[in-house]
Scaffold this motif. Structure first.
Motif, PDB file in Angstrom:
ATOM      1  N   LYS A 159       0.815  -1.215   0.000  1.00  0.00           N
ATOM      2  CA  LYS A 159       0.000   0.000   0.000  1.00  0.00           C
ATOM      3  C   LYS A 159       0.850   1.267   0.000  1.00  0.00           C
ATOM      4  CE  LYS A 159      -3.853  -2.173   2.479  1.00  0.00           C
ATOM      5  NZ  LYS A 159      -4.627  -2.200   3.748  1.00  0.00           N
ATOM      6  N   ASN A 160       2.145   1.105   0.296  1.00  0.00           N
ATOM      7  CA  ASN A 160       3.006   2.274   0.415  1.00  0.00           C
ATOM      8  C   ASN A 160       4.168   2.265  -0.574  1.00  0.00           C
ATOM      9  OD1 ASN A 160       2.201   4.009   2.989  1.00  0.00           O
ATOM     10  ND2 ASN A 160       1.828   1.855   3.486  1.00  0.00           N
ATOM     11  N   GLY A 161       3.941   1.679  -1.741  1.00  0.00           N
ATOM     12  CA  GLY A 161       4.914   1.849  -2.807  1.00  0.00           C
ATOM     13  C   GLY A 161       5.736   0.640  -3.217  1.00  0.00           C
ATOM     14  N   ALA A 162       5.740  -0.430  -2.416  1.00  0.00           N
ATOM     15  CA  ALA A 162       6.494  -1.616  -2.815  1.00  0.00           C
ATOM     16  C   ALA A 162       5.801  -2.271  -4.005  1.00  0.00           C
ATOM     17  CB  ALA A 162       6.582  -2.602  -1.661  1.00  0.00           C
ATOM     18  N   THR A 163       6.574  -2.899  -4.861  1.00  0.00           N
ATOM     19  CA  THR A 163       5.986  -3.550  -6.029  1.00  0.00           C
ATOM     20  C   THR A 163       5.292  -4.849  -5.631  1.00  0.00           C
ATOM     21  OG1 THR A 163       7.973  -4.837  -6.541  1.00  0.00           O
ATOM     22  CG2 THR A 163       7.821  -2.607  -7.489  1.00  0.00           C
ATOM     23  N   GLN A 164       4.333  -5.243  -6.422  1.00  0.00           N
ATOM     24  CA  GLN A 164       3.663  -6.526  -6.180  1.00  0.00           C
ATOM     25  C   GLN A 164       4.671  -7.669  -6.261  1.00  0.00           C
ATOM     26  OE1 GLN A 164       0.021  -7.070  -5.629  1.00  0.00           O
ATOM     27  NE2 GLN A 164       1.091  -8.878  -4.828  1.00  0.00           N
ATOM     28  N   GLU A 165       5.627  -7.549  -7.184  1.00  0.00           N
ATOM     29  CA  GLU A 165       6.652  -8.588  -7.343  1.00  0.00           C
ATOM     30  C   GLU A 165       7.458  -8.766  -6.054  1.00  0.00           C
ATOM     31  OE1 GLU A 165      10.418  -9.682 -10.301  1.00  0.00           O
ATOM     32  OE2 GLU A 165       9.581  -7.657 -10.289  1.00  0.00           O
ATOM     33  N   HIS A 166       7.839  -7.644  -5.436  1.00  0.00           N
ATOM     34  CA  HIS A 166       8.627  -7.750  -4.215  1.00  0.00           C
ATOM     35  C   HIS A 166       7.795  -8.321  -3.072  1.00  0.00           C
ATOM     36  CE1 HIS A 166      11.860  -6.954  -1.393  1.00  0.00           C
ATOM     37  NE2 HIS A 166      10.954  -6.440  -0.568  1.00  0.00           N
ATOM     38  N   VAL A 167       6.576  -7.874  -2.928  1.00  0.00           N
ATOM     39  CA  VAL A 167       5.711  -8.380  -1.861  1.00  0.00           C
ATOM     40  C   VAL A 167       5.447  -9.870  -2.047  1.00  0.00           C
ATOM     41  CG1 VAL A 167       3.385  -8.247  -0.868  1.00  0.00           C
ATOM     42  CG2 VAL A 167       4.665  -6.151  -1.362  1.00  0.00           C
ATOM     43  N   ASP A 168       5.233 -10.304  -3.278  1.00  0.00           N
ATOM     44  CA  ASP A 168       5.037 -11.729  -3.544  1.00  0.00           C
ATOM     45  C   ASP A 168       6.272 -12.530  -3.135  1.00  0.00           C
ATOM     46  OD1 ASP A 168       2.520 -11.233  -4.533  1.00  0.00           O
ATOM     47  OD2 ASP A 168       3.103 -11.358  -6.652  1.00  0.00           O
ATOM     48  N   ALA A 169       7.445 -11.986  -3.413  1.00  0.00           N
ATOM     49  CA  ALA A 169       8.692 -12.667  -3.033  1.00  0.00           C
ATOM     50  C   ALA A 169       8.824 -12.745  -1.518  1.00  0.00           C
ATOM     51  CB  ALA A 169       9.888 -11.931  -3.636  1.00  0.00           C
ATOM     52  N   MET A 170       8.430 -11.673  -0.816  1.00  0.00           N
ATOM     53  CA  MET A 170       8.437 -11.694   0.649  1.00  0.00           C
ATOM     54  C   MET A 170       7.536 -12.794   1.189  1.00  0.00           C
ATOM     55  SD  MET A 170       8.204  -7.602   1.485  1.00  0.00           S
ATOM     56  CE  MET A 170       8.046  -7.831   3.257  1.00  0.00           C
ATOM     57  N   LEU A 171       6.337 -12.872   0.640  1.00  0.00           N
ATOM     58  CA  LEU A 171       5.351 -13.829   1.141  1.00  0.00           C
ATOM     59  C   LEU A 171       5.737 -15.271   0.828  1.00  0.00           C
ATOM     60  CD1 LEU A 171       2.073 -11.898   0.280  1.00  0.00           C
ATOM     61  CD2 LEU A 171       3.149 -12.165   2.531  1.00  0.00           C
ATOM     62  N   LYS A 172       6.489 -15.480  -0.258  1.00  0.00           N
ATOM     63  CA  LYS A 172       6.923 -16.831  -0.608  1.00  0.00           C
ATOM     64  C   LYS A 172       7.903 -17.397   0.426  1.00  0.00           C
ATOM     65  CE  LYS A 172       6.252 -16.795  -5.628  1.00  0.00           C
ATOM     66  NZ  LYS A 172       6.916 -16.802  -6.963  1.00  0.00           N
ATOM     67  N   GLU A 173       8.540 -16.525   1.187  1.00  0.00           N
ATOM     68  CA  GLU A 173       9.488 -16.995   2.195  1.00  0.00           C
ATOM     69  C   GLU A 173       8.798 -17.479   3.473  1.00  0.00           C
ATOM     70  OE1 GLU A 173      13.740 -15.159   1.563  1.00  0.00           O
ATOM     71  OE2 GLU A 173      12.401 -13.686   2.487  1.00  0.00           O
ATOM     72  N   LEU A 174       7.513 -17.217   3.593  1.00  0.00           N
ATOM     73  CA  LEU A 174       6.777 -17.632   4.791  1.00  0.00           C
ATOM     74  C   LEU A 174       6.331 -19.095   4.663  1.00  0.00           C
ATOM     75  CD1 LEU A 174       4.547 -14.479   5.333  1.00  0.00           C
ATOM     76  CD2 LEU A 174       6.803 -14.970   6.280  1.00  0.00           C
ATOM     77  N   PRO A 175       6.253 -19.823   5.790  1.00  0.00           N
ATOM     78  CA  PRO A 175       6.603 -19.366   7.142  1.00  0.00           C
ATOM     79  C   PRO A 175       8.114 -19.378   7.350  1.00  0.00           C
ATOM     80  CG  PRO A 175       5.918 -21.655   7.201  1.00  0.00           C
ATOM     81  CD  PRO A 175       5.744 -21.197   5.779  1.00  0.00           C
ATOM     82  N   THR A 176       8.574 -18.398   8.072  1.00  0.00           N
ATOM     83  CA  THR A 176       9.991 -18.297   8.405  1.00  0.00           C
ATOM     84  C   THR A 176      10.113 -17.639   9.766  1.00  0.00           C
ATOM     85  OG1 THR A 176      12.144 -17.594   7.532  1.00  0.00           O
ATOM     86  CG2 THR A 176      10.340 -16.009   7.372  1.00  0.00           C
ATOM     87  N   PRO A 177      11.117 -17.989  10.549  1.00  0.00           N
ATOM     88  CA  PRO A 177      11.237 -17.406  11.887  1.00  0.00           C
ATOM     89  C   PRO A 177      11.316 -15.881  11.851  1.00  0.00           C
ATOM     90  CG  PRO A 177      12.689 -19.296  11.676  1.00  0.00           C
ATOM     91  CD  PRO A 177      12.157 -19.009  10.302  1.00  0.00           C
ATOM     92  N   ARG A 178      10.684 -15.262  12.826  1.00  0.00           N
ATOM     93  CA  ARG A 178      10.773 -13.817  13.005  1.00  0.00           C
ATOM     94  C   ARG A 178      11.614 -13.551  14.247  1.00  0.00           C
ATOM     95  NH1 ARG A 178       7.178 -10.151  16.017  1.00  0.00           N
ATOM     96  NH2 ARG A 178       7.761  -8.020  15.449  1.00  0.00           N
ATOM     97  N   PHE A 179      12.661 -12.785  14.066  1.00  0.00           N
ATOM     98  CA  PHE A 179      13.536 -12.427  15.185  1.00  0.00           C
ATOM     99  C   PHE A 179      13.052 -11.090  15.732  1.00  0.00           C
ATOM    100  CE2 PHE A 179      15.834 -15.063  12.183  1.00  0.00           C
ATOM    101  CZ  PHE A 179      16.335 -16.066  13.007  1.00  0.00           C
ATOM    102  N   GLN A 180      12.362 -11.127  16.856  1.00  0.00           N
ATOM    103  CA  GLN A 180      11.760  -9.930  17.408  1.00  0.00           C
ATOM    104  C   GLN A 180      12.829  -9.001  17.987  1.00  0.00           C
ATOM    105  OE1 GLN A 180       8.699 -11.104  20.161  1.00  0.00           O
ATOM    106  NE2 GLN A 180       7.643 -12.376  18.658  1.00  0.00           N
ATOM    107  N   PRO A 181      12.609  -7.689  17.922  1.00  0.00           N
ATOM    108  CA  PRO A 181      13.610  -6.737  18.429  1.00  0.00           C
ATOM    109  C   PRO A 181      14.039  -6.995  19.875  1.00  0.00           C
ATOM    110  CG  PRO A 181      11.998  -5.571  17.115  1.00  0.00           C
ATOM    111  CD  PRO A 181      11.491  -6.976  17.248  1.00  0.00           C
ATOM    112  N   ASP A 182      13.082  -7.306  20.754  1.00  0.00           N
ATOM    113  CA  ASP A 182      13.453  -7.531  22.153  1.00  0.00           C
ATOM    114  C   ASP A 182      14.279  -8.803  22.315  1.00  0.00           C
ATOM    115  OD1 ASP A 182      11.311  -9.196  21.586  1.00  0.00           O
ATOM    116  OD2 ASP A 182      10.361  -8.940  23.533  1.00  0.00           O
ATOM    117  N   GLU A 183      14.055  -9.792  21.451  1.00  0.00           N
ATOM    118  CA  GLU A 183      14.845 -11.020  21.516  1.00  0.00           C
ATOM    119  C   GLU A 183      16.277 -10.772  21.073  1.00  0.00           C
ATOM    120  OE1 GLU A 183      11.125 -14.069  20.545  1.00  0.00           O
ATOM    121  OE2 GLU A 183      12.440 -13.381  18.927  1.00  0.00           O
TER     122      GLU A 183
END
Length: 202
Positions: A159-183
């Motif tokens: 919604k803020n300017g990233a291409t559909q191609e890039h967002v699709d590539a991001m989503l293809k990596e899921l599920p993947t561990p998220r390293f939270q800032p506090d961790e």
């Protein structure tokens, strides 16, 4: 969590460390380092929005913690911070959910196949590049709540300017561990990183 120092408290030559900010919890991470006698901050603010700039009184970071490293090893981290900062002044840094382990090459550039990093995984990737990993990557779980947040983040980018191609590539990596800032901050403050998931309380 015990933080070491406020951002107003540092000497330039000893500034290498991880900085954080957030209202009620740790929400964003960056790296502090020295460059030609000046204190700098480097952090991934948003998709294609990487900042490498001198630390000023108006910095958004409130607290910082130096890693438990020998000065020579801290200098290696500072060197790679400068190298990465120089590389991504010339082009944009993508946001994504790629594993930070081995994300950078020795020229401070992202390896082929790396979709992007988060503010937290950027910090992990720099330490990993310097040969001082903060976490044992294989122990981090794929938590359902993390995937929900990652999908929400990806849609916000769309919604803020990233291409559909890039967002699709991001989503293809899921599920993947998220390293939270506090961790990640907990790992920085741990007596002897790298830490396994759950071994250090945020």
């Amino acid at each position: 969590m015990l933080f070491v120092q406020a951002v107003t408290q540092f000497s330039v030559k000893d500034i290498t460390g991880v900085a954080c900010c957030g209202s009620e919890e740790v929400e964003h991470l960056g790296l502090f380092y020295h460059d030609d006698g000046e204190a700098f901050q480097g952090h991934l603010m948003w998709h294609e929005c990487f900042s490498s700039s001198p630390i000023t009184p108006s910095t958004e970071f409130l607290l910082w913690a130096p890693p438990k490293l020998e000065p020579e090893k801290a200098d290696i981290i500072a060197f790679f911070c400068r190298l990465i900062g120089s590389t991504f002044r010339k082009r944009r840094f993508p946001y994504g959910f790629s594993c930070p382990k081995g994300a950078f090459d020795l020229n401070g550039d992202l390896l082929e196949g790396i979709i992007g990093l988060t503010c937290s995984s950027f910090v992990l990737a720099v330490f990993d590049l310097a040969g001082e990993p903060l976490v044992v990557y294989e122990t981090w779980p794929n938590r359902p709540t993390d995937e929900q947040k990652q999908r929400k983040t990806a849609q916000a980018f769309l919604k803020n300017g990233a291409t559909q191609e890039h967002v699709d590539a991001m989503l293809k990596e899921l599920p993947t561990p998220r390293f939270q800032p506090d961790e990640v901050m907990a790992a920085v403050l741990a007596p002897s990183p790298p830490i396994a998931f759950g071994s250090q309380e945020p």
